[in-house]
Design an enzyme around this catalytic site. Structure first.
Site, short mmCIF file in Angstrom:
data_model
loop_
_atom_site.label_atom_id
_atom_site.label_comp_id
_atom_site.label_asym_id
_atom_site.label_seq_id
_atom_site.Cartn_x
_atom_site.Cartn_y
_atom_site.Cartn_z
N SER A 162 0.81 -1.23 0.00
CA SER A 162 0.00 0.00 0.00
C SER A 162 0.84 1.28 0.00
CB SER A 162 -0.97 0.00 1.18
OG SER A 162 -1.87 -1.08 1.03
N LYS A 199 -9.63 -5.08 10.58
CA LYS A 199 -10.84 -4.58 9.89
C LYS A 199 -12.07 -4.57 10.80
CE LYS A 199 -9.24 -5.83 5.28
NZ LYS A 199 -9.49 -6.53 4.04
N TYR A 235 -2.37 -12.24 -3.83
CA TYR A 235 -1.67 -11.42 -4.84
C TYR A 235 -0.14 -11.52 -4.76
CZ TYR A 235 -1.62 -8.10 -0.97
OH TYR A 235 -1.46 -7.52 0.26
N THR A 249 -6.05 -3.10 7.41
CA THR A 249 -6.05 -4.48 6.94
C THR A 249 -5.75 -5.43 8.10
OG1 THR A 249 -5.25 -5.99 5.24
CG2 THR A 249 -3.68 -4.34 5.97
N ALA A 304 -13.46 -18.61 4.61
CA ALA A 304 -14.58 -17.96 5.30
C ALA A 304 -14.07 -16.86 6.23
CB ALA A 304 -15.37 -19.00 6.07
N GLY A 305 -12.97 -16.21 5.83
CA GLY A 305 -12.41 -15.12 6.63
C GLY A 305 -12.93 -13.77 6.15
N GLY A 306 -12.14 -12.74 6.40
CA GLY A 306 -12.56 -11.37 6.11
C GLY A 306 -12.81 -11.10 4.63
N GLY A 350 -5.16 -11.79 -7.91
CA GLY A 350 -5.40 -10.97 -6.73
C GLY A 350 -4.88 -9.54 -6.88
N ASP A 406 -13.27 -3.41 -0.42
CA ASP A 406 -12.97 -4.77 -0.92
C ASP A 406 -14.12 -5.30 -1.78
OD1 ASP A 406 -10.50 -4.99 0.33
OD2 ASP A 406 -11.34 -5.83 2.17
P1 NAP Z 1 -8.53 -14.38 7.31
O1 NAP Z 1 -9.71 -13.63 7.77
O2 NAP Z 1 -7.45 -14.70 8.28
O3 NAP Z 1 -9.05 -15.79 6.68
C1 NAP Z 1 -8.14 -16.75 6.24
C2 NAP Z 1 -8.89 -17.87 5.53
O4 NAP Z 1 -7.90 -18.74 4.97
C3 NAP Z 1 -9.76 -18.70 6.45
O5 NAP Z 1 -10.88 -19.16 5.75
C4 NAP Z 1 -8.83 -19.86 6.81
O6 NAP Z 1 -9.51 -21.03 7.19
C5 NAP Z 1 -8.14 -20.07 5.49
N1 NAP Z 1 -6.88 -20.77 5.61
C6 NAP Z 1 -5.72 -20.25 6.14
N2 NAP Z 1 -4.76 -21.19 6.06
C7 NAP Z 1 -5.29 -22.28 5.47
C8 NAP Z 1 -4.79 -23.56 5.13
N3 NAP Z 1 -3.52 -23.88 5.35
N4 NAP Z 1 -5.62 -24.41 4.52
C9 NAP Z 1 -6.90 -24.09 4.27
N5 NAP Z 1 -7.45 -22.92 4.59
C10 NAP Z 1 -6.65 -22.01 5.19
O7 NAP Z 1 -7.81 -13.66 6.10
P2 NAP Z 1 -8.47 -12.73 4.97
O8 NAP Z 1 -8.39 -11.32 5.39
O9 NAP Z 1 -9.78 -13.27 4.59
O10 NAP Z 1 -7.40 -12.92 3.79
C11 NAP Z 1 -7.31 -14.16 3.10
C12 NAP Z 1 -6.38 -14.02 1.91
O11 NAP Z 1 -6.93 -13.11 0.98
C13 NAP Z 1 -5.03 -13.39 2.28
O12 NAP Z 1 -4.11 -14.38 2.61
C14 NAP Z 1 -4.62 -12.63 1.03
O13 NAP Z 1 -3.75 -13.41 0.26
C15 NAP Z 1 -5.91 -12.42 0.30
N6 NAP Z 1 -6.25 -10.98 0.26
C16 NAP Z 1 -6.30 -10.40 -0.96
C17 NAP Z 1 -6.64 -9.06 -1.07
C18 NAP Z 1 -6.66 -8.43 -2.40
O14 NAP Z 1 -6.97 -7.23 -2.48
N7 NAP Z 1 -6.38 -9.15 -3.46
C19 NAP Z 1 -6.94 -8.32 0.08
C20 NAP Z 1 -6.87 -8.95 1.31
C21 NAP Z 1 -6.52 -10.28 1.40
P3 NAP Z 1 -9.93 -21.27 8.73
O15 NAP Z 1 -11.21 -20.51 8.91
O16 NAP Z 1 -10.11 -22.74 8.82
O17 NAP Z 1 -8.81 -20.76 9.57
#
Ligand code: NAP
Length: 521
Positions: A256, A310, A466, A306, A380-382, A487, A351
């Protein structure tokens, strides 16, 4: 206005290497050189006289010199005896160095003080920097310490440097710069203290230090001169600069700052975007927000938020009576805070639109065409929550797959979707597949959430990861002739939307993508 200098420490083990560093520092744009003589092996007064002469010969006539021979107790490299360190400082003054840096604790001893003051009185232009360091944390009373230094030696430049364990510790140094005048240095060490190094110029700190390269850093958290100048727009910073930043943990590798600072620079805006390391937890987040809101003189105007904050940002926005866009409430997360000069706060989530725009433009469809589209969302995260909210708004049929099935169930119930565990991914029946897990993200680039055989040429595969831009999942999708969305596209979209909210102007999308790709490569 007080002059602020960008100082580059010369921390070589011998005079030849020091001469090379001096040349490189001058070429990189150093405004002061700090000769850290405590790094030189076999140090002598004669060696320092020669080094000062070499620095002048290298073309540093217009660049002042600080000569330091730091006490090992206060971060010095080689533990030279006090007598030699005094000899070195006296020799530096005789050789014409503009500044010597000596520790307050040692200056309090009368015999040391006399030696320094006599040498200063015999020097044409030499000045004393009286420094105090605390490597274990904050000073109890930094303003009192500043006053004390000036009462002991009114002509000295006080230098107060301490370790910040949390970004909130930086406000002591920033308050000191804001409340006092004259030449003074106040900086924080450690990653949490980085903003004090970048903001020293905005608040008239006499110097900030930047290293030639990471391995030449002489204090924890010191940025390199190229980071300070190229990434953090050092040359453009002044008292009027408006501040922005990304609140995250970790923050060091966030893209960023690069994307927003490049945008500000391309439009000639007097704005600066900072990395704001705020450790996980709502208490630290709330107190950081209260700290910057209370200090209007800091001139913070916008924040990206981030991982892991959030939800904290939404809770804070509610408690602060901010204007929250309904979408952010619905998603349950805020990734953008806009602060007005009058103290008002607006909260958004960019987002949702970023992801929807990435999907619809890659598929060449309108948002309304998402109706009844079968979508598999993995995670199923953020990020998953924002994307599910967006797709659900336009009537897509969504099934959420997650490692922790209870989380998938909760999200599915919130938005009326189906859910399953990851073991059901091999029975995938969807036209659009979105990976919202961190699987495949650097350094685990050999991992994919899907088995290769699950994909076909009728599918569109969107990986929100990404870093790297082309994940293993996207490679698999390309091989299966599926359409792919990376991404980076979503990341750039959300940053451009934030830029619009921050400035009211459009960022150059091509420049933004190029900046991100450069950082990733
Ligand atoms: P988050 O809230 O921490 O959620 C992480 C997710 O990944 C959960 O569903 C988690 O499952 C799953 N996970 C993590 N490790 C895993 C594994 N080894 N095997 C299977 N599932 C796994 O994170 P978030 O904010 O949603 O971000 C997730 C990803 O999105 C980031 O890592 C990043 O690469 C990407 N992202 C992209 C952008 C963009 O603008 N392109 C922006 C933000 C994030 P559990 O629920 O079982 O823990």
């Amino acid at each position: 206005m007080i002059m602020s200098y960008l100082a580059v420490p010369i921390s070589a083990s011998n005079p030849d290497k020091a001469a090379e560093q001096i040349k490189a520092a001058l070429a990189a744009g150093a405004e002061i050189l700090e000769l850290r003589t405590d790094y030189l092996e076999n140090l002598s007064g004669q060696m320092v006289r020669e080094l000062v002469a070499a620095a002048r010969a290298a073309g540093s006539k217009a660049v002042p010199l600080i000569v330091t021979c730091r006490d090992k107790n206060q971060g010095g490299s080689i533990g030279y005896p006090l007598k030699l360190r005094l000899d070195v400082l006296v020799a530096a003054l005789k050789a014409g160095a503009e500044f010597i840096d000596f520790e307050l604790d040692n200056f309090l001893r009368i015999e040391n003080q006399e030696r320094i003051l006599v040498a200063l009185s015999q020097s044409r232009r030499g000045r004393l920097i009286l420094s105090a360091h605390n490597f274990s944390g904050k000073f109890d009373d930094i303003l009192g310490l500043h006053r004390r230094i000036l009462s002991i030696c009114p002509s000295a430049i006080p230098k107060l440097v301490y370790t910040a364990d949390h970004i909130n510790d930086c406000f002591g140094a920033l308050d000191l710069l804001n409340r006092t005048g004259g030449e003074r240095i106040a900086l924080c060490m450690g990653e949490a203290g980085v903003i004090t190094r970048i903001l020293a110029k905005k608040f008239g700190g006499f110097v900030t230090f930047a290293s030639l390269a990471e391995q030449c850093a002489t204090a924890p958290g010191q940025l390199t001169i190229s980071e300070l100048k190229d990434l953090y727009r050092y040359d453009a910073i002044n008292a009027e600069t408006e501040l922005f930043g990304v609140i995250a943990e970790p923050v060091a590798h966030s893209l960023s700052p690069a994307i927003h600072n490049a945008g500000f620079a391309s439009l000639g805006m007097n704005r600066l975007y900072l990395p704001l390391l705020v450790q996980a937890g709502s208490a630290g987040f709330d107190s950081f927000m209260r700290n910057i809101i209370r200090r209007r003189w800091l001139n913070f105007r916008g924040l990206s938020v981030t991982i892991p904050h959030k939800h904290n940002a939404l809770a804070f926005a509610r408690s602060a009576g901010a204007k929250i866009e309904p979408l952010a409430e619905k998603i349950g997360a805020v990734n953008t805070l806009v602060l007005s000069a009058q103290g008002g706060i607006r909260a958004y989530n960019t987002d949702y639109a970023a992801a929807l725009d990435a999907i619809t433009s890659a598929m060449g469809i309108a948002r309304s065409d998402l109706k009844d589209l079968n979508v598999a969302v993995i995670g199923a995260g953020g990020v998953s929550r924002a994307i599910v909210a967006g797709l659900n708004d336009f009537g897509a049929r969504i099934k959420i797959y997650n490692r922790t099935v209870e989380k998938a169930q909760k999200l599915a119930e919130d938005f009326g979707c189906e859910y399953a565990g990851l073991d059901e991914l091999d029975k995938l029946d969807a036209r659009l597949i979105v990976n919202c897990t961190s699987v495949g993200m650097y350094p685990n680039v050999d991992e994919s959430p899907l088995l290769e055989g699950c994909l076909d040429g009728e599918m569109t595969v969107f990986d929100t990861v990404y870093n790297p831009a082309e994940t293993l999942l996207l490679k698999q999708a390309k091989k299966a002739r599926a359409r792919v969305i990376d991404g980076v596209t979503m990341f750039v979209n959300q940053a451009i939307a934030q830029f619009r909210l921050f400035t009211g102007q459009e960022a150059d999308a091509e420049l933004a993508r190029k900046t991100v790709m450069n950082c990733l490569s």
